[in-house]
Write a protein that holds these residues in place. Sequence first.
Motif, PDB file in Angstrom:
ATOM      1  N   GLY A 107       9.250 -36.301  36.288  1.00 41.01           N
ATOM      2  CA  GLY A 107      10.510 -35.605  35.867  1.00 41.01           C
ATOM      3  C   GLY A 107      10.306 -35.596  34.343  1.00 41.01           C
ATOM      4  O   GLY A 107       9.343 -36.099  33.514  1.00 41.01           O
ATOM      5  N   GLU A 108      11.352 -35.025  33.839  1.00 41.32           N
ATOM      6  CA  GLU A 108      11.470 -34.860  32.183  1.00 41.32           C
ATOM      7  C   GLU A 108      11.205 -36.192  31.358  1.00 41.32           C
ATOM      8  O   GLU A 108      10.536 -36.301  30.536  1.00 41.32           O
ATOM      9  CB  GLU A 108      12.629 -34.027  31.846  1.00 41.32           C
ATOM     10  N   THR A 109      12.001 -37.306  31.926  1.00 43.45           N
ATOM     11  CA  THR A 109      12.160 -38.638  31.324  1.00 43.45           C
ATOM     12  C   THR A 109      10.761 -39.201  31.347  1.00 43.45           C
ATOM     13  O   THR A 109      10.378 -39.702  30.370  1.00 43.45           O
ATOM     14  CB  THR A 109      13.216 -39.399  31.947  1.00 43.45           C
ATOM     15  N   ALA A 110      10.102 -39.021  32.485  1.00 44.87           N
ATOM     16  CA  ALA A 110       8.850 -39.898  32.634  1.00 44.87           C
ATOM     17  C   ALA A 110       7.868 -39.082  31.831  1.00 44.87           C
ATOM     18  O   ALA A 110       6.993 -39.489  30.998  1.00 44.87           O
ATOM     19  CB  ALA A 110       8.320 -39.655  33.941  1.00 44.87           C
ATOM     20  N   THR A 111       7.896 -37.604  31.583  1.00 40.68           N
ATOM     21  CA  THR A 111       7.019 -36.854  30.624  1.00 40.68           C
ATOM     22  C   THR A 111       7.110 -37.334  29.396  1.00 40.68           C
ATOM     23  O   THR A 111       6.332 -37.430  28.715  1.00 40.68           O
ATOM     24  CB  THR A 111       7.397 -35.458  30.945  1.00 40.68           C
ATOM     25  N   ALA A 112       8.388 -37.508  28.916  1.00 40.53           N
ATOM     26  CA  ALA A 112       8.728 -37.929  27.425  1.00 40.53           C
ATOM     27  C   ALA A 112       8.116 -39.169  27.254  1.00 40.53           C
ATOM     28  O   ALA A 112       7.625 -39.612  26.148  1.00 40.53           O
ATOM     29  CB  ALA A 112      10.212 -37.661  27.061  1.00 40.53           C
ATOM     30  N   ALA A 113       8.294 -40.302  28.161  1.00 34.24           N
ATOM     31  CA  ALA A 113       7.853 -41.496  27.980  1.00 34.24           C
ATOM     32  C   ALA A 113       6.341 -41.548  27.854  1.00 34.24           C
ATOM     33  O   ALA A 113       5.651 -42.324  27.175  1.00 34.24           O
ATOM     34  CB  ALA A 113       8.323 -42.410  29.188  1.00 34.24           C
ATOM     35  N   ILE A 114       5.715 -40.610  28.658  1.00 34.51           N
ATOM     36  CA  ILE A 114       4.257 -40.726  28.810  1.00 34.51           C
ATOM     37  C   ILE A 114       3.856 -39.899  27.352  1.00 34.51           C
ATOM     38  O   ILE A 114       2.787 -40.833  26.606  1.00 34.51           O
ATOM     39  CB  ILE A 114       3.667 -39.866  29.825  1.00 34.51           C
TER      40      ILE A 114
ATOM     41  N   GLU B 229       1.340 -42.569  37.464  1.00 31.18           N
ATOM     42  CA  GLU B 229       1.255 -42.297  38.893  1.00 31.18           C
ATOM     43  C   GLU B 229       2.773 -42.764  39.422  1.00 31.18           C
ATOM     44  O   GLU B 229       2.909 -42.013  40.601  1.00 31.18           O
ATOM     45  CB  GLU B 229       0.609 -43.823  39.334  1.00 31.18           C
ATOM     46  N   THR B 230       3.856 -43.599  38.970  1.00 35.86           N
ATOM     47  CA  THR B 230       4.835 -43.937  39.522  1.00 35.86           C
ATOM     48  C   THR B 230       6.097 -43.199  39.167  1.00 35.86           C
ATOM     49  O   THR B 230       7.068 -42.897  39.773  1.00 35.86           O
ATOM     50  CB  THR B 230       5.237 -45.327  39.212  1.00 35.86           C
ATOM     51  N   GLN B 231       6.044 -42.468  38.059  1.00 39.39           N
ATOM     52  CA  GLN B 231       7.177 -41.642  37.630  1.00 39.39           C
ATOM     53  C   GLN B 231       6.843 -40.258  37.209  1.00 39.39           C
ATOM     54  O   GLN B 231       5.884 -39.640  36.770  1.00 39.39           O
ATOM     55  CB  GLN B 231       7.606 -42.358  36.125  1.00 39.39           C
TER      56      GLN B 231
END
Length: 593
Positions: A50-57, A46-48
């Motif tokens: 971009g590429e970094t968020a996609t990787a973290a997810i 919900e909150t993040q």
Amino acid sequence: MTTWQELRQVSLSEYTDAADGWGKVSSRANAAKDRVDNEMLGKLRETQKGETATAAIGDLERLSRNYQYIHTECGLIRTALNGLAAELEAPKNKLKRALQLAEDNKFTVKADGSVQYPAAVPFASGNATATPGAPIPLLPGSAEGGADRNKALAEQIAEDIAAAVREADEIDGRYARVLRKLKTTDGLDVTDAMFADAAQDTRDLQKAAGDYAKASDIPQGKSAADNAAWWKSLDAERQAEYATLYPASIGALDGLPSAVRDDANRMVLAETRAKYQLELNSFPAEPARYVANPNGSYPAAVESEDWRKWKSRKEELEKGLKGMNAIQKRFDAPPSEGLPPAFLLGFDAKGTGRAIIANGNPDTADNTAVYVPGTTARLEGIGGDINRMTEMWRAANTEAPGETTSTITWLGYDPPQAIVSEATEKQWAYDGSPKLNDFMDGLEAAQGGADASHTTVIGHSYGSTVVGDASNKGDLSADDIIVAGSPGMLVAEADDLDVPKGHVWSAAAGDDFVPTGGKLAGLGGRKWDVHTWNGIPYDAGYIQTVPSDEAFGAHRMDVDTSGHSDYWKRDSLSLRNQALVVVGDYHRVEEDD
């Protein structure tokens, strides 16, 4: 090969203590998975961006799968160790009794399991040795006809020792084969292949532990109350073992707590999804579609049987995965959607598929709504049915914000898949209604009784026909019935349905022609129609009635949507009226004049 000395020395408590440890790991992994899914993944989605968020997810999704895998495999190890200890107890006790009997009679048990005993006079002097397999002249303890009592007794003791060792060997071999397979590779990525392997591990342990935790112990064809009583009779450890060993059976058992069914069904979903994806990934290349007509007649070419089978299986896999991904999407809903946790109360990918998904825990809900879909409903399209009940939950929560509500999509039967001619037949309702009654009874049992939750059954299209037949077949565990676009409920009047008088509600859009079609198909009820002419009543004969008819006697709710499928459109009056019934706020329902 096991020796009698090893069997005598084995400490069964070491196995059960180890099982407790693996059980704790399994439980903690399951709790960790829930935290990752409910507290971390949703907020991050919900909150993040971009590429970094996609990787973290992606990392968190992998972590969730890891925890699911750990939960399953450690649960299997716990069950295997407990089963091993439980089954070894019988041969260990048999050996103990044999050794005690030898000691009481001052016999000597040798290292190889033979038994040395004093020979009876006048047959011989000194000692003799009995070995397993020797003929026993008389039953132990008998001295009839001058037989050597010591010889008979020693031979029986030797037989018992050998039998105990054989039994222990067989048990050890069964469990050892399974335990050797319960291992994984290094790394953090739990693949589809590993989930498929976990499913095979479960099947292997079912065979190995059949005497410890029998599939036949699980109630079959019993009432929801009987199912609940059986479950409550087990301690927590045995409950966890049955859920691990037979997840599909436990997940389908009406009357059990929703959290238990959800945990078991999610295991089945993960393993089935992995199996389907693996098969699709390795699906063979498309064979030639057309082959020469073997009859040598027109047409010159026909579709090959190989191609039809290839196409059918590929579509089956793709459609099944579509439905499973839709269920997973509901699990992954971000907090911004404001939805409560989802519970998977039923799942089966066979045939057209079965799925039962709840928004919120119905066991503790003030209000519960169960939605029964109609013609063409199947696992492939479950996403649309799930969305209808998420909209129902939002609307009900808005109308009664201080209360808890659970809305359930119940695809627990085989709906007709074609309007002509399947949807005109009553047999689909006859087959589906007992399953609906069982599920509703199970909800009531898990909730703690008829008064624990205000319960509404919602039938759409042919689903309302199923609801009608469920009402005809017995005690429908519901306070209200709502039908939308109903082709008929196999009864002539609302008062014929098994809910209190005045608690049947109907919605039908002006351009929804399914009710008319239902009359033509005979899915309504026959009612004697009385007309008047110049104030004088006269009989007009029998008519078919469906819930949208005034003569049926249901509350006819106002509808501001069109067609057969928009009754759950967000912010519509059609949806709001249903939600008001679900929360029991009847006086605010707007009815058709």
